[in-house]
Design a protein around this motif. Structure first.
Motif, PDB file in Angstrom:
ATOM      1  N   UNK A 547       0.828  -1.205   0.000  1.00  0.00           N
ATOM      2  CA  UNK A 547       0.000   0.000   0.000  1.00  0.00           C
ATOM      3  C   UNK A 547       0.869   1.264   0.000  1.00  0.00           C
ATOM      4  N   UNK A 548       1.879   1.286   0.867  1.00  0.00           N
ATOM      5  CA  UNK A 548       2.696   2.496   0.984  1.00  0.00           C
ATOM      6  C   UNK A 548       3.406   2.802  -0.334  1.00  0.00           C
ATOM      7  N   UNK A 549       3.889   1.752  -1.017  1.00  0.00           N
ATOM      8  CA  UNK A 549       4.581   1.964  -2.291  1.00  0.00           C
ATOM      9  C   UNK A 549       3.600   2.500  -3.330  1.00  0.00           C
ATOM     10  N   UNK A 550       2.390   1.946  -3.343  1.00  0.00           N
ATOM     11  CA  UNK A 550       1.372   2.399  -4.307  1.00  0.00           C
ATOM     12  C   UNK A 550       1.034   3.865  -4.067  1.00  0.00           C
ATOM     13  N   UNK A 551       0.877   4.230  -2.800  1.00  0.00           N
ATOM     14  CA  UNK A 551       0.537   5.615  -2.456  1.00  0.00           C
ATOM     15  C   UNK A 551       1.690   6.542  -2.847  1.00  0.00           C
ATOM     16  N   UNK A 552       2.915   6.101  -2.575  1.00  0.00           N
ATOM     17  CA  UNK A 552       4.091   6.911  -2.923  1.00  0.00           C
ATOM     18  C   UNK A 552       4.161   7.166  -4.420  1.00  0.00           C
ATOM     19  N   UNK A 553       3.888   6.136  -5.204  1.00  0.00           N
ATOM     20  CA  UNK A 553       3.943   6.307  -6.665  1.00  0.00           C
ATOM     21  C   UNK A 553       2.812   7.224  -7.134  1.00  0.00           C
ATOM     22  N   UNK A 554       1.668   7.148  -6.447  1.00  0.00           N
ATOM     23  CA  UNK A 554       0.544   8.033  -6.782  1.00  0.00           C
ATOM     24  C   UNK A 554       0.917   9.491  -6.591  1.00  0.00           C
TER      25      UNK A 554
END
Ligand SMILES: Cc1cc2nc3c(=O)[nH]c(=O)nc-3n(C[C@H](O)[C@H](O)[C@H](O)COP(=O)(O)OP(=O)(O)OC[C@H]3O[C@@H](n4cnc5c(N)ncnc54)[C@H](O)[C@@H]3O)c2cc1C
Length: 581
Positions: A547-554
């Motif tokens: 989740x954190x990686x997805x949010x960071x890329x967003x």
């Protein structure tokens, strides 16, 4: 009890799950739910609305109709009521001077879930949805109080289910579960009536001359009757989903409303870009299925994936992001097939949506088990989520769960507190090879979870879509059959990239989207092989599936987006592209 220290949206789902709790949210958080604004506050926000007058007895808003917006009462009193599935009217609150009418539906201009009638002559300040969003951003402290009240009110409506559609059908029916799952995942209130036990259900069936074989039926708040609708049909009927303006050119369309897509939407929306988010199912993506995320920064006690995603969804709408849920994207092309210029997305319902840039955030879909007859039990007995809905369905029973990753571990821990026993079937030699240590330890401490390693499901038995027994084999041992009615599958996921076929967006050997340095030509970070199209989160080749990686890329993609949009504009004007700080 709901945790008062936690934010309202964090409790949104918890509130729903606890609908049977004796104390309602209206009792516990009334002062935050129905705050009274000081006259100085009202004067400050006058610029956002217009004053309107209502006669005694006049309806300010009615269930199923789009209301005019957030309504602050200046003089007079307004009764807020709702009716249940039997048509009984229930009084919720009376708003007097300084209090305001509205809930989350007002943020996006969706149909009202309650009725409001003037008790006497009423003078009110009416703030339409786009001005309400401006107020929430422009008046930070007051905006926080208003936003909290809107969310708490939705939680209250979720508790009772009133104001939403009424589903008539047996609780175990696969289509009932499908529709309930859809409404629940989209945080929309609803009620279910069982025709076998409920007199009101029988009355509705007779009134609409419905054959029991046609169940479930859904009665929408506006009075329309749907016979076993698809999710988009239901969403349209209750005003969750509207048509897309085919002439509107968005700065960016984000495909997928999981953590990556919602993060991109929040950051793009907050920076003033026009954003449309499309998702074929619900907001939250895979994260929305997580019973408890314990490794997301800032939540030391963990947070349910749905609660985390509900916050992001509301936040995106606050910044004016438009949502098309459920809308499935089936293709991507340049407008009129041109070499350059805007993109057009094709939707499964034949609609089209146009944008100057596209963010692909379609994540991954769950793998299915290769066992005969699986499809027959999907929907009622085979599950890919472990939410309160499934937990209730399996309450007190034995269940089998296949998988050995963190999602399987979380699901096993969650289900263990609701069911008699969880059989955790693992193909490999040990759990620790694929599951985080904290989950392995937690499972070891649960007496009603039995882990069977080197085990494969070999057969499913049952009839009429209802599973009656599961067969499995451990190592080279005897095949075992156990009377189990619910099978949970958490065996990994494949990228959702079928819709990109023929789009020219390059994929890796496993179907994940290539970006940046992995493309054959020079590209910005997170940009795909096609200029102006970006990919983030689980769908991206090489991304960290968290989740954190997805949010960071967003968040990261928005910076690159700006550069791309600026260079497009400069090309049109014939100027060098401006640098953004
Ligand atoms: C049960 C479970 C528990 C997990 N627990 C954790 C955890 O504790 N910690 C952690 O860090 N990670 C966890 N994960 C992983 C994490 O949820 C994912 O890494 C994250 O959700 C990826 O986000 P995403 O936005 O890239 O994609 P997704 O979450 O997969 O979202 C993609 C969205 O795109 C939509 N979509 C797909 N195709 C289309 C289309 N053609 N048109 C329109 N919409 C489309 C889907 O409906 C979906 O909503 C868990 C995953 C699962 C399944």
């Amino acid at each position: 009890m709901l945790d008062p220290s936690s934010s309202p949206s964090a409790n949104l789902v918890a509130a729903f799950a606890m609908s049977a709790a004796p104390q309602s949210i209206i009792d516990t958080r009334r002062h935050q739910m129905f705050p009274v604004l000081e006259s100085a506050d009202i004067e400050r926000v006058r610029r956002f609305g217009k004053v309107r007058f209502y006669r005694a007895g006049e309806a300010l808003v009615q269930v199923g109709n789009v209301g005019p917006g957030l309504t602050i009462i200046l003089t007079g009193r307004v009764d807020i009521t709702q009716h249940d599935e039997s048509g009984h009217r229930r009084h919720i609150v009376t708003h007097g001077p300084g209090s305001f009418m509205g809930e989350l539906a007002q943020l996006a201009g969706r149909p009202a879930l309650v009725d409001a009638h003037a008790q006497d002559e009423v003078e009110a300040l009416v703030i339409p949805p786009e001005r309400l969003r401006a107020l929430l951003i422009g008046e930070a402290e007051l905006g926080e109080r208003v936003m909290r009240a809107l969310i708490l009110r939705r939680m209250g409506l979720l508790e009772t289910g009133a104001g939403g559609p009424v589903i008539v059908g047996r609780p175990q029916n696969g289509d009932v579960l499908r529709l309930e799952g859809f409404l629940r995942r989209n945080a929309h209130p609803y009620q279910r009536l069982n025709p076998e036990t409920d007199a009101d259900a029988k009355a509705l069936i007779e009134r609409f001359h419905v054959d029991t074989g046609q169940l479930p039926i859904v009665l929408c708040p506006g009075g329309q009757l749907l016979r076993n609708p698809t999710e988009p049909e239901l969403a349209r009927c209750i005003g969750l989903l509207g048509p897309i303006d085919p002439n509107r050119l968005y700065d960016v369309i984000v495909v997928g409303a999981g953590p990556a897509g919602l993060a991109a939407a929040v950051y793009a929306g907050s920076e003033g870009l026009s954003v449309l988010v499309l998702d074929c199912r619900a907001f939250g993506g895979q994260a929305g299925a997580s019973a408890r995320i314990e490794n997301y920064l800032g939540f030391p006690t963990g947070i349910s994936g749905m609660a985390l995603m509900a916050r992001a969804y509301n936040q995106a709408q606050k910044f004016g992001v438009e949502m098309g849920i459920p809308d499935e994207v089936t293709g991507l092309d340049r407008l009129d097939g041109a070499e350059s210029g805007p993109f057009v997305l094709k939707l499964s319902n034949s609609e089209r949506a146009k944008a100057r840039s596209i963010v692909i955030a379609t994540g991954a879909r769950y793998r299915r088990l290769a066992v005969d007859g699986l499809e027959a039990f999907e929907g009622s007995s085979v599950h890919y989520w472990a939410s309160p809905l499934e937990a209730k369905l399996c309450s007190g029973q034995e269940v089998a769960l296949v998988g050995a990753g963190n999602s399987a571990g979380q699901a096993a821990v969650y289900l263990a507190s609701h069911v008699a026993k969880v059989w955790l079937l693992v193909r490999g030699q040990e759990l620790a090879a694929s599951m985080s240590r904290y989950l392995v330890d937690r499972i070891a401490g649960l007496t009603n979870v039995e882990v069977l390693t080197q085990t494969k499901v070999t057969g499913l038995e049952g009839r009429d879509g209802v599973l009656e027994a599961i067969r499995w084999r451990q190592g080279s041992g005897e095949e075992v059959s156990r009377p189990i009615q619910h099978l949970f599958l958490f065996i990994g996921a494949d990228p959702n990239t079928d819709w990109l076929s023929g789009s020219g967006v390059a994929l890796d050997a496993k179907g994940f989207v290539l970006t940046g340095g992995d493309c054959n030509e020079p590209r910005n970070p997170l940009e795909t092989s096609r200029r102006g199209i970006f990919a983030i989160g689980d769908v991206r080749s090489g991304s960290v599936k968290r989740v954190a990686a997805a949010v960071g890329e967003g968040a990261q993609v928005v910076a690159t987006l700006h550069a791309t949009l600026a260079s497009m504009e400069s090309k049109i004007k014939g100027e060098p592209a401006a640098q953004r700080g």
